[in-house]
Design a protein around this motif. Structure first.
Motif, mmCIF file in Angstrom:
data_model
loop_
_atom_site.group_PDB
_atom_site.id
_atom_site.type_symbol
_atom_site.label_atom_id
_atom_site.label_comp_id
_atom_site.label_asym_id
_atom_site.label_seq_id
_atom_site.Cartn_x
_atom_site.Cartn_y
_atom_site.Cartn_z
ATOM 1 N N VAL A 291 4.678 -14.270 -52.741
ATOM 2 C CA VAL A 291 4.107 -13.142 -53.496
ATOM 3 C C VAL A 291 4.233 -11.846 -52.708
ATOM 4 O O VAL A 291 4.734 -10.832 -53.212
ATOM 5 N N GLU A 292 3.786 -11.871 -51.455
ATOM 6 C CA GLU A 292 3.783 -10.648 -50.657
ATOM 7 C C GLU A 292 5.172 -10.309 -50.123
ATOM 8 O O GLU A 292 5.554 -9.142 -50.060
ATOM 9 N N GLY A 322 6.239 -16.431 -29.215
ATOM 10 C CA GLY A 322 7.238 -17.213 -29.922
ATOM 11 C C GLY A 322 7.006 -17.158 -31.423
ATOM 12 O O GLY A 322 5.964 -16.682 -31.891
ATOM 13 N N PRO A 323 7.954 -17.646 -32.217
ATOM 14 C CA PRO A 323 7.810 -17.578 -33.675
ATOM 15 C C PRO A 323 6.734 -18.532 -34.186
ATOM 16 O O PRO A 323 6.503 -19.583 -33.584
ATOM 17 N N PRO A 324 6.066 -18.191 -35.278
ATOM 18 C CA PRO A 324 5.077 -19.107 -35.874
ATOM 19 C C PRO A 324 5.759 -20.413 -36.293
ATOM 20 O O PRO A 324 6.964 -20.441 -36.555
ATOM 21 N N ASP A 325 4.981 -21.479 -36.377
ATOM 22 C CA ASP A 325 5.565 -22.773 -36.743
ATOM 23 C C ASP A 325 5.512 -23.039 -38.241
ATOM 24 O O ASP A 325 6.009 -24.065 -38.709
ATOM 25 N N HIS A 326 4.913 -22.112 -39.012
ATOM 26 C CA HIS A 326 4.872 -22.296 -40.461
ATOM 27 C C HIS A 326 4.827 -20.935 -41.153
ATOM 28 O O HIS A 326 4.418 -19.936 -40.555
ATOM 29 N N LEU A 327 5.261 -20.929 -42.387
ATOM 30 C CA LEU A 327 5.217 -19.707 -43.190
ATOM 31 C C LEU A 327 3.761 -19.309 -43.430
ATOM 32 O O LEU A 327 2.893 -20.169 -43.565
ATOM 33 N N PRO A 328 3.472 -18.011 -43.480
ATOM 34 C CA PRO A 328 2.068 -17.587 -43.625
ATOM 35 C C PRO A 328 1.471 -18.014 -44.962
ATOM 36 O O PRO A 328 2.110 -17.921 -46.004
ATOM 37 N N GLY A 329 0.225 -18.479 -44.904
ATOM 38 C CA GLY A 329 -0.488 -18.898 -46.106
ATOM 39 C C GLY A 329 -1.706 -18.027 -46.348
ATOM 40 O O GLY A 329 -1.858 -16.963 -45.752
ATOM 41 N N LYS A 330 -2.604 -18.506 -47.200
ATOM 42 C CA LYS A 330 -3.779 -17.713 -47.560
ATOM 43 C C LYS A 330 -4.646 -17.388 -46.357
ATOM 44 O O LYS A 330 -5.251 -16.317 -46.279
ATOM 45 N N THR A 331 -4.715 -18.323 -45.415
ATOM 46 C CA THR A 331 -5.547 -18.085 -44.238
ATOM 47 C C THR A 331 -5.061 -16.885 -43.452
ATOM 48 O O THR A 331 -5.854 -16.083 -42.950
ATOM 49 N N GLU A 332 -3.743 -16.737 -43.353
ATOM 50 C CA GLU A 332 -3.192 -15.621 -42.595
ATOM 51 C C GLU A 332 -3.358 -14.287 -43.310
ATOM 52 O O GLU A 332 -3.497 -13.240 -42.670
ATOM 53 N N PHE A 333 -3.323 -14.308 -44.631
ATOM 54 C CA PHE A 333 -3.452 -13.061 -45.381
ATOM 55 C C PHE A 333 -4.927 -12.721 -45.574
ATOM 56 O O PHE A 333 -5.489 -12.819 -46.653
ATOM 57 N N GLU A 338 -7.053 -10.261 -37.216
ATOM 58 C CA GLU A 338 -6.707 -9.463 -36.041
ATOM 59 C C GLU A 338 -5.275 -8.948 -36.135
ATOM 60 O O GLU A 338 -4.940 -7.885 -35.614
ATOM 61 N N HIS A 339 -4.428 -9.711 -36.821
ATOM 62 C CA HIS A 339 -3.011 -9.347 -36.925
ATOM 63 C C HIS A 339 -2.649 -8.951 -38.349
ATOM 64 O O HIS A 339 -1.520 -9.164 -38.779
ATOM 65 N N PHE A 340 -3.602 -8.393 -39.072
ATOM 66 C CA PHE A 340 -3.344 -7.997 -40.457
ATOM 67 C C PHE A 340 -2.181 -7.007 -40.488
ATOM 68 O O PHE A 340 -2.186 -5.986 -39.823
ATOM 69 N N GLY A 341 -1.166 -7.320 -41.241
ATOM 70 C CA GLY A 341 0.041 -6.504 -41.297
ATOM 71 C C GLY A 341 1.236 -7.301 -40.823
ATOM 72 O O GLY A 341 2.309 -7.279 -41.440
ATOM 73 N N ALA A 342 1.086 -8.025 -39.709
ATOM 74 C CA ALA A 342 2.171 -8.862 -39.210
ATOM 75 C C ALA A 342 2.512 -9.961 -40.213
ATOM 76 O O ALA A 342 3.681 -10.344 -40.361
ATOM 77 N N GLU A 343 1.508 -10.481 -40.925
ATOM 78 C CA GLU A 343 1.748 -11.539 -41.898
ATOM 79 C C GLU A 343 2.655 -11.059 -43.028
ATOM 80 O O GLU A 343 3.512 -11.801 -43.518
ATOM 81 N N TYR A 344 2.448 -9.815 -43.450
ATOM 82 C CA TYR A 344 3.286 -9.259 -44.512
ATOM 83 C C TYR A 344 4.724 -9.106 -44.039
ATOM 84 O O TYR A 344 5.677 -9.383 -44.788
#
Length: 404
Positions: A291-292, A322-333, A338-344
């Motif tokens: 979605v985002e 290092g890179p995240p191990d999974h695609l961002p989900g609802k928890t990250e958004f 603390e990292h709001f913006g990086a998830e997008y």
């Protein structure tokens, strides 16, 4: 020196005299109080003769009726009081079907006769369903309206919040609590956003509504203070529901977007317009990263900005952890993350990986298929020939390479 405290301690040491002793203590305490106030004959306080001030609810109801009549009849008020401003706003926006029902007083009546009350108000904006909110309305001693505010948990409508500037076109409606110059800017951003979205997805009858409050989004959306402090804009249904097909508005945070240069502001509005065009807030089928990320794909497809600007936050994290191990989900958004913006940014790069692999049309097909309820794995295989595991691996490689 003997004190009340010493007497109490003695009484506690002799339970047999506690009952009588308490009477002695009370009398002694009264005597001490009498001595400290100067002695003399005790005189009972005189009951207050100040008149009880009561709310003029009949006058308040008459003021509410006058407001409703003013909106319905279309007469242009000349005053600058809150009710006159609200009527002018309603005319400019196209508000209809207004009702206002006095519910009950809220709190006490001040000495000058002013007070506030809960009032159930309903109205309908152009193209929207009827909305109902219980609002707090202030009244002076004569029952005239002195202001409107939201009750906790309710949305504060912009047309009752103070003077607004309104700009409309065939496909856009922009309502701004700011100067005419600022309103013109948002009208241009909205028109450009509609055009950019239509280059990617079908939007046969575009309708983009921007609401731009003077300060923050929390009151306008009826959420806890601080929820959207760092958010540039939010697309949501007008009534707060999640029913598919419910009209959507975009609420813009002037405190955030006002500091952005023109390209950045356009990215924000086009991103939100993509949500509006695809009914994203009411669709629970698509994964959040899609979605985002898709909205950012549409908003950034013609940008010439470097990755240091469009993905700087996530790349900084990759360099460190290092890179995240999974695609961002609802928890990250999470707006308080603390990292709001990086998830997008991470979600956008996942969509760029897909667009590079199969083309933009395949990305659009994936977005539409998941919106219809087709599972992500099946939709990925149909559009790209690989599944989520392969996408995640390619995305992590892209992040690592870009972070070097």
């Amino acid at each position: 020196m003997r004190t009340v405290g010493s007497l109490l301690s003695r009484l506690r040491a002799h339970p047999a005299v506690v009952g009588a002793g308490l009477v002695v203590v009370m009398l002694l305490a009264g005597f001490v109080g009498w001595r400290l106030t100067g002695g003399g004959e005790y005189v009972a306080p005189t009951p207050s003769t100040a008149p009880v001030v009561r709310a003029d609810t009949d006058a308040a109801r008459a003021s509410l009726d006058e407001l409703v009549t003013g909106v319905r009849e279309g007469a242009e008020p000349k005053g600058e009081d809150p009710a006159s401003v609200a009527v002018r706003n309603a005319h400019a926006i196209g508000i209809e079907d207004v009702t206002a029902e006095y519910v009950a007083e809220s709190g006490h009546v001040d000495s000058d006769g002013s007070w506030s009350a809960d009032v159930e108000m309903s109205w309908r904006g152009p193209g929207d369903p009827a909305l109902t909110e219980e609002l707090r309305v202030g009244f002076d001693g004569d029952g005239a309206i002195t202001g409107f505010s939201a009750v906790r948990g309710t949305r504060m409508p912009l047309w009752l919040s103070g003077p607004v500037e309104v700009r409309r076109s065939g496909s856009t409606l922009v309502v701004v609590q700011a100067s005419a110059e600022v309103a013109d800017r948002y009208a241009e951003l909205a028109a450009t956003a509609v055009a950019e979205v239509r280059e990617v997805v079908e939007w046969d009858d575009p309708r983009l509504v921007l609401e731009v409050p003077a300060s923050g989004l929390d009151s306008a959306l009826g959420v806890q203070q601080g929820t959207y402090t760092a958010v540039a804009a939010v697309t949501a249904t007008v009534d707060g529901s999640t029913r598919p097909g419910t009209p959507l508005h975009v609420w813009v945070n002037q405190g955030v977007i006002g500091d952005l240069e023109a390209p950045g502001a356009q990215v924000v509005i086009t991103h939100e317009a993509t949500h509006a065009a695809t009914d994203a807030p009411a669709n629970a089928h698509r994964p959040m990263w899609l979605v985002e990320g898709f909205a950012d794909h549409v908003a950034l497809r013609d940008t010439k900005l470097p990755l240091s600007r469009t993905a700087g936050q996530i790349l900084a994290q990759v360099r460190e952890d290092g890179p995240p191990d999974h695609l961002p989900g609802k928890t990250e958004f999470n707006t308080r993350s603390e990292h709001f913006g990086a998830e997008y940014e991470a979600a956008w790069l996942a969509c760029e990986v897909l667009a590079d692999a199969g083309g933009e049309e395949a990305l659009v097909d994936l977005y539409e298929a998941t919106g219809r309820g087709i599972g992500l794995e099946k939709a990925l295989q149909a559009s790209f020939g690989f599944g989520e595991d392969e996408l995640t691996a390619r995305w992590r490689s892209r992040l690592s390479e870009s972070a070097r």
